[in-house]
Design an enzyme around this catalytic site. Structure first.
Site, PDB file in Angstrom:
ATOM      1  N   GLU A 200       0.817  -1.226   0.000  1.00 23.61           N
ATOM      2  CA  GLU A 200       0.000   0.000   0.000  1.00 23.61           C
ATOM      3  C   GLU A 200       0.849   1.273   0.000  1.00 23.61           C
ATOM      4  OE1 GLU A 200      -2.794  -0.340   3.204  1.00 23.61           O
ATOM      5  OE2 GLU A 200      -3.644  -2.209   2.450  1.00 23.61           O
ATOM      6  N   ASP A 244      -1.056  -3.911  -3.287  1.00 16.39           N
ATOM      7  CA  ASP A 244      -1.863  -2.724  -2.997  1.00 16.39           C
ATOM      8  C   ASP A 244      -3.340  -3.055  -3.150  1.00 16.39           C
ATOM      9  OD1 ASP A 244      -2.463   0.034  -2.423  1.00 16.39           O
ATOM     10  OD2 ASP A 244      -0.538   0.556  -3.322  1.00 16.39           O
ATOM     11  N   GLU A 306      -5.683 -10.851  -1.231  1.00 15.98           N
ATOM     12  CA  GLU A 306      -6.536 -10.666  -0.049  1.00 15.98           C
ATOM     13  C   GLU A 306      -8.009 -10.695  -0.445  1.00 15.98           C
ATOM     14  OE1 GLU A 306      -5.321  -7.267   2.276  1.00 15.98           O
ATOM     15  OE2 GLU A 306      -3.202  -7.566   1.764  1.00 15.98           O
TER      16      GLU A 306
END
Length: 798
Positions: A200, A244, A306
């Protein structure tokens, strides 16, 4: 559960009570509160006792396909876990059976693994590594560098104070980072096949696309190159990725692509991109996901890192029991997304779910406490419709009950075009080789209005349009007294009792318009069952239905879709003109209609705006006067500052996710601009003016009455002209106290707060007036370049 009466400082007061949960309860939140907002209080000797044991859990299913074995030849299948879950035989069995890779949800993050300089806490990560070694599983290492859950001491001096940004401190911080990475990576080199090296680091609103973190403040972008370089030295065979979120946002996607491409050109060993993929049951679209994978595939291996899918599409709705139809929708959406993954398998190295089952998910408390079910298995670790969608077996999922919002409106049933039908897109019923049909609906207190456009090359007496209405939406297998079935044959309006209708032939088929009476009174929020079936008489065995794939509505309404009644879509007129963008209301705005932001989305309605719109020369112009008693930009998040946002859907398609014509523009009271998906700040010109009062709080803070924003937006997907309609909304963000978070959000039309990713609830701007082209005699022009390199494609003439 308990109200103890008066609690004082004289002694302890016992609070106790009992609670009988409903059978369907899957979780509970127990809290203590005081009606006195300023008092402090103590809690002690707190415990919960289960007075009767819960029913036995069903066994883990081993008679269904393993997810990872289903995709053995395609990509790895992983799950994020905590070490404590290995203490549960059920969770360990589920992990072993369905996944061949795992990610440490928290225990390998910098702050967890080295909370104090030189003190490494490996117990949790070691447990996962030992499990992986013993069970022949891979580990996806998460993460070596992050601005959250970071080892904060890396940015501090020996006294715990923040380091100054100096060359010496840059070297110090990079040295600390190198030590951390070498220690962690070398310890797990035998079992970690992929590392999220940095996590990120992108902020698409920044000119250089870099998130302003302590890493960036102290080292610029060098921390990224150092992290990858050291990780490569310690793990020469591992895949090193750049991870990200929000990667389907076209602006952020381009930022990631550009930054990674530049770093790779400098020799930084980045092997690929991690797409976090925290999605919901509507957004982002499969097309956006596929486009992102294809784009990142040019840079290296893509990892879905994720993945989970919230059943919510907003930040305020909360269910105690998630409706069955949402879980069915989730199953179909997982199917669609995994079809994308299979098509793009040559680019994908792994797909990792952010959790094993719904009993343990970070979404339980984000953005608010609520029951969410984002994973393939439920709270009892049993396969859901989501699992069957992932496996690709749609026969195990009931028919999808489609949901359609129906705005309030009272069209005239006369078979002619009018604003009520023209301002919103059509919904497809279906298509065959010779038959295509679409429809729209509206409602008022007494009627459901319907228009159906049928394209049918042949005209047969047995051509039919069947309408099915289930007023109590009980989805019953047989007809009840509230259910109705209407049939229109051969494109002819044959009204039944209470029904008003008209039909007419078109160049491609016929158009049917009708109004169907309600037995009661309709209102906002009511849901009814609904379906429409169209049959071509020349092919009677191939009807098309909006929702029921079996076309069995004659027997019952079980497979009909659901209509939800919402408020009317607001429309406003944008006049033609060419204002000067200077935050001063010139004469061009005199004839423009004013609209107000009176729809409360969040917090309190303490800051609102009066807004005018205009069009001309390929642009949309907006002039807004915002009332606001206190202005601040203290929050680091642009959307939490006092600001306005404009949402534009150029083709007015009202889609559940952003398309290439959709855009989000934000301007704060200081004229700081930022943009969202599919949007370039270069398309925005703006000016602001603060309406000040005379009583300052501090030299840097002034009580204000508000501010003015004037802006222009370049329209590149639609040619503005008279009668053109675009989707539009205007939002005011309000912060009253310099705190993180907004104290109020209001809009003109959309009440959901989802306009930044979903255009379905935007209002409609109708362009009015005529734009003329004037031809002048040939004249000589002397022109000079302004020297502004930021605008090389513009020639300014006076």
């Amino acid at each position: 559960v308990s109200s103890p009466g008066n609690v004082t400082d004289a002694g302890w007061v016992c609070m106790e009570g009992s609670y009988a949960p409903p059978a369907a309860l899957t979780g509970a939140l127990l809290y203590v509160e005081s009606s006195n907002a300023t008092v402090s209080y103590y809690l002690d000797d707190f415990f919960v006792v289960m007075t009767s044991p819960p029913p036995p859990m069903p066994p883990i299913q081993t008679d269904i396909p393993s997810i990872y074995e289903t995709y053995t030849s395609t990509f790895l299948i992983g799950a994020a876990i905590e070490p404590g879950q290995l203490d549960s035989a059920r969770h360990s069995q589920l992990l072993t059976y369905h996944f061949n890779s795992l990610t440490a949800e928290n225990v390998m993050k910098p702050g967890s693994i080295q909370p104090i300089s030189g003190t490494f806490e490996f117990d949790g990560a070691d447990r996962l590594a030992d499990y992986a070694r013993a069970n022949d599983k891979h580990i996806h290492g998460h993460t070596l560098v992050w601005h959250q859950q970071a080892a904060e001491w890396m940015f501090e001096d020996d006294m715990g104070d923040p380091l100054e940004a100096t060359p010496e401190n840059k070297a110090l911080v990079l040295g600390r980072l190198e030590t951390h990475i070498r220690t962690v990576v070398s310890r797990y080199n035998d079992v970690v096949n992929v590392w999220d090296v940095v996590n990120e680091v992108i902020d698409e609103s920044q000119p250089d696309c870099m998130r302003r973190t302590e890493w960036y403040r102290l080292t610029g972008t060098d921390y990224i190159s150092v992290a990858f370089t050291i990780a490569r030295e310690e793990a020469p065979t591992a895949t090193l990725i750049f991870n990200d979120y929000g990667t389907t946002n076209s602006t952020k996607r381009q930022c990631i692509y550009t930054v990674v491409q530049d770093l790779q050109a400098q020799g930084v060993p980045i092997d690929g991109i991690g797409m976090q993929m925290h999605v919901n049951i509507e957004n982002p679209s499969p097309a956006a996901i596929e486009a992102t994978i294809e784009m990142f595939g040019e840079l290296g291996e893509v990892h879905i890192t994720e993945l989970d899918m919230s059943v919510y599409t907003d930040s305020s709705t909360a269910y105690t029991v998630v409706p069955e139809e949402l879980l069915i929708q989730q199953g179909y959406r997982y199917y669609d997304i995994f079809e994308v993954f299979k098509r793009q398998a040559s680019h994908i190295g792994s797909v990792t779910f952010w959790g094993l089952a719904d009993d343990h998910t970070w979404l339980t408390n984000r953005p608010i406490p609520r029951v969410d079910m984002p994973l393939p298995f439920d709270q009892q670790q049993q396969a859901k419709y989501a699992y069957w969608g992932i496996i690709g077996d749609l026969t195990r999922i009931p028919p999808l009950i489609q949901m359609l919002n129906v705005p309030k409106g009272t069209p005239v049933v006369d078979g002619s075009s009018e604003l009520q039908w023209d301002m919103l897109p059509w919904t497809e019923i279906g298509a065959t080789g010779v038959l295509t049909a679409n429809f729209q609906t509206r409602w008022d207190e007494n009627y459901l209005y319907l228009i159906v456009d049928v394209e049918d090359a042949t005209s047969d007496f047995t051509d039919t349009v069947d309408i099915f209405i289930d007023e109590n939406n009980d989805k019953a297998e047989t007809y009840g007294p509230d259910d109705a079935h209407y049939t229109f044959q051969n494109g002819v309006c044959s009204p039944t009792i209470g029904v008003t209708c008209t039909s007419q032939a078109t160049t491609t088929g016929y158009l049917l318009e009708a109004a169907f009476p309600f037995s009661g009174t309709a209102d906002i929020g009511i849901q009814i069952g609904f379906d429409v079936r169209v049959t071509d008489g020349s092919q009677p065995t191939f009807p098309i239905s909006w929702n029921d794939p079996t076309h069995g509505q004659d027997a019952g309404m079980a497979n009909c879709g659901t209509l939800t009644f919402i408020d009317a879509v607001k429309t406003a007129e944008a006049t033609h003109g060419l204002p000067v963008i200077d935050a001063v209301e010139d004469d061009a705005w005199a004839s423009a209609d004013a609209i107000t932001t009176d729809v409360l989305v969040e917090g309190a309605k303490e800051s609102t705006a009066t807004v005018k719109a205009m069009w001309g020369a390929g642009h949309l112009y907006v002039y807004a006067v915002v009332s606001d008693t206190y202005l601040t930009d203290k929050s680091s998040n642009a959307w939490e500052q006092d600001s306005i946002e404009v949402f534009v859907d150029q083709n007015n398609a009202k889609t559940a996710s952003y398309e290439t014509d959709d855009s989000q523009y934000r301007v704060n009271y200081k004229n700081v601009r930022s943009v969202g998906s599919q949007t370039s700040v270069d398309d925005l010109t703006s000016a602001t003016r603060i309406l000040t009062a005379s009583n300052p709080i501090t030299p840097s803070e002034v009580i204000t009455r508000g501010y003015v924003v004037e802006l222009s937006i370049r329209l590149d997907e639609v040619a503005p002209s008279n009668s053109v309609m675009i989707g539009f909304d205007f939002q005011v963000n309000n912060d009253n106290d310099d705190s993180d978070g907004r104290d109020g959000v209001v809009t003109w039309n959309d009440p959901t707060g989802q306009s930044y990713q979903n255009t379905s609830r935007l209002g409609v701007l109708v362009f009015a007036g005529v734009e003329y082209t004037y031809y002048l005699p040939s004249i000589a022009i002397n022109a000079a370049w302004s020297g502004d390199e930021s605008k090389p494609d513009r020639l300014y003439l006076r």
